[in-house]
Design a protein around this motif. Structure first.
Motif, mmCIF file in Angstrom:
data_model
loop_
_atom_site.group_PDB
_atom_site.id
_atom_site.type_symbol
_atom_site.label_atom_id
_atom_site.label_comp_id
_atom_site.label_asym_id
_atom_site.label_seq_id
_atom_site.Cartn_x
_atom_site.Cartn_y
_atom_site.Cartn_z
ATOM 1 N N SER A 69 19.155 43.192 61.057
ATOM 2 C CA SER A 69 18.039 42.762 61.890
ATOM 3 C C SER A 69 17.061 43.915 62.055
ATOM 4 C CB SER A 69 18.545 42.281 63.243
ATOM 5 O OG SER A 69 19.312 43.288 63.856
ATOM 6 N N THR A 105 17.164 37.864 65.335
ATOM 7 C CA THR A 105 18.126 37.552 64.278
ATOM 8 C C THR A 105 18.488 36.078 64.404
ATOM 9 O OG1 THR A 105 20.207 37.865 65.468
ATOM 10 C CG2 THR A 105 19.092 39.846 64.699
ATOM 11 N N GLU A 135 15.134 36.215 60.638
ATOM 12 C CA GLU A 135 15.624 37.396 61.337
ATOM 13 C C GLU A 135 14.551 38.441 61.602
ATOM 14 O OE1 GLU A 135 18.871 39.043 59.182
ATOM 15 O OE2 GLU A 135 20.224 37.390 59.594
#
Length: 505
Positions: free
Chosen positions: A390, A416, A116
């Protein structure tokens, strides 16, 4: 909390001074320079040598953690997971450890966090609180021009290493001192660190004048009485004239200034060339509102120098006072003040702001263009719900005052498990990113049934049944993985078509 690029050089505080500042006395203490620095490993783009440099730097910096703050900052929570740009190798680094972690030992949490992140992430690993820092010299090369402009000189690979080191301590402070402490309160009320556009120069001028006054005190303590009064006059004028912005930026002022203060007091005693305070008179003179939050760490440095750090920490933990409000709380606002005495500084700030974030600034052209296209009703967007956890890097985050409800991210990057966007200027609405696509046919949806077409603002769309987003074509650098999404379709009040997708809950 968003990462802002910091490439500054300035002055110094010693460990001895920090110990004095943590006491309860109110005695003024002059800074004392540290001993000569120990030679560091060579700076190299070879990942193993990067790990060598970071391990040596952590060894030097870690002893300053509690000197810079107090026992709330536990050195055991500051563990670095250094990852290469390809995300194929990781080193675990702390004062007692420098070891490469083989992929066979990567936990699911580590794999997801690594997948992410585009910059940093926090996670538990090996029984420790850790912070992943991604090493990507391509980022330095891509942004070298603006970084050099900010620094006022050509930036080097060594500068980038110090930036990564500062990022590690700064973001770890956010995660393991501010966020994890039960007595560090969350800010109340509006929370908005975005810069308004079109630019209103006055709030930027008022805040910078207060910072310049504090810098004058830092340079010459004999000016304290007059310059503190000056700082309080402009701070009071700002808070009264721009109450909404002041309320929205208060928590950022507290959280980012304390983290900036912490990182500098950890790095500076170990590395003389890493600045203790921001320059303020340089590129920062024309910066956006959120950068001013970092710059206000000078107020904490002054409070520390006056022996008031512990008192300040309690005020920051309770979110009751910003650093400048704390420093000046016993200073009277001048009943009469001749603003003409600041005319030269006002003009300097106006010119710097116009150059950096005004309509003629190259950095603002993508924002201006995005606004023009949007107002013309020519855009078709794919909207993506920002997934919590994120990370992003942005050259600018703007609230568009002439497009109510909308914002714009200039040079936005997010990655992400659900989507990956790189190097984009993106319109936003509330918590949604709006990514432009060439036409409606460029978006392939499967399993979509009973779609309801809505002609209303984006905040009042109809929720349809689940669908699969399988492809987005025609947008360089944007991909979305095949995952279940809810899909919304409609037009906003400007006539822009959009497909709004949010993560399945």
């Amino acid at each position: 909390m968003k990462k802002n690029i910091i490439w500054l050089l300035a002055a110094i505080l010693s460990c001895g001074l920090m110990l004095t500042a943590c006491s309860s006395n109110d005695d003024f203490t002059e800074p004392v320079k540290p001993d000569d620095e120990v030679k560091m490993p060579e700076v190299s783009r070879d990942f193993d040598k990067v790990a060598d440099w970071m391990a040596a730097a952590v060894q030097k910096c870690h002893p300053n953690i509690r000197k810079a703050w107090n026992n709330d900052a536990d050195p055991a929570d500051f563990n670095l997971l250094l990852a290469n740009s390809e995300k194929t190798r990781i080193y675990l680094i702390n004062p007692n450890t420098k070891k490469e972690v083989p992929q066979a030992e990567w936990t699911d949490v580590l794999k997801q966090s690594l997948d992410e992140t585009t910059s940093f992430a926090h996670l538990p690993f090996d029984g420790k609180n850790c912070t992943i820092i991604l090493v990507d010299f391509n980022e330095l090369d891509a942004l070298k021009e603006i970084k050099s402009q900010y620094a006022g000189r050509e930036v080097t690979d060594e500068d980038y290493m110090f930036d990564l080191l500062a990022l590690f301590y700064h973001e770890s402070f956010h995660a393991y001192v501010q966020t994890s402490l039960k007595d560090w309160q969350n800010g109340e009320g509006e929370y908005n660190r975005s810069q308004s556009y079109p630019i209103d120069y006055n709030p930027r001028i008022y805040r910078k004048l207060a910072l310049l006054a504090l810098r004058n005190v830092w340079d010459d303590n004999s000016k304290k009485e007059a310059q503190y009064a000056r700082a309080n006059y402009w701070t009071n004028k700002y808070e009264q004239a721009y109450a909404t912005e002041a309320a929205g930026i208060k928590s950022t002022d507290i959280d980012e200034a304390t983290a900036d203060y912490f990182e500098r007091n950890v790095l500076h005693p170990a590395f003389n060339r890493y600045p203790l305070i921001n320059d303020i008179n340089g590129f920062e003179l024309g910066s956006m509102v959120s950068i001013e939050s970092y710059l206000s760490s000078i107020a904490i440095q002054l409070a520390q120098r006056e022996g008031r750090l512990n008192e300040a920490i309690e005020a920051f933990k309770s979110q009751t006072l910003t650093p400048i409000n704390f420093l000046l709380q016993d200073v009277a606002v001048p009943a009469v003040y001749d603003e003409s005495q600041d005319a030269a500084d006002i003009e300097r700030i106006r010119q710097a702001t116009s150059k950096n974030i005004g309509d003629e600034s190259p950095a603002l052209q993508p924002v201006i263009q995005a606004c023009e296209v949007h107002k013309a009703g020519e855009a078709i967007y794919l909207g993506v719900l920002f997934v919590s956890g994120s990370n992003s890097n942005s050259q600018g985050d703007f609230v568009l005052t002439d497009l109510p409800g909308y914002g714009c991210e200039a040079v936005y990057s997010v990655s992400t498990i659900n989507y990956d966007i790189q190097e984009k200027t993106i319109m936003t609405h509330s918590e949604y990113l709006l990514v432009p696509i060439e036409n409606a046919d460029a978006l392939t949806l499967e399993g979509l049934h009973d779609v309801q077409d809505v002609s209303s603002s984006i905040g009042a769309v109809a929720i349809t049944q689940e669908a699969q987003v399988t492809a987005v074509n025609g947008v360089d650098g944007f991909t979305m993985k095949t995952l279940p999404f809810k899909v919304y379709i409609g037009k906003d009040s400007y006539g822009n078509s959009y497909y709004l997708c949010s993560e399945k809950k």
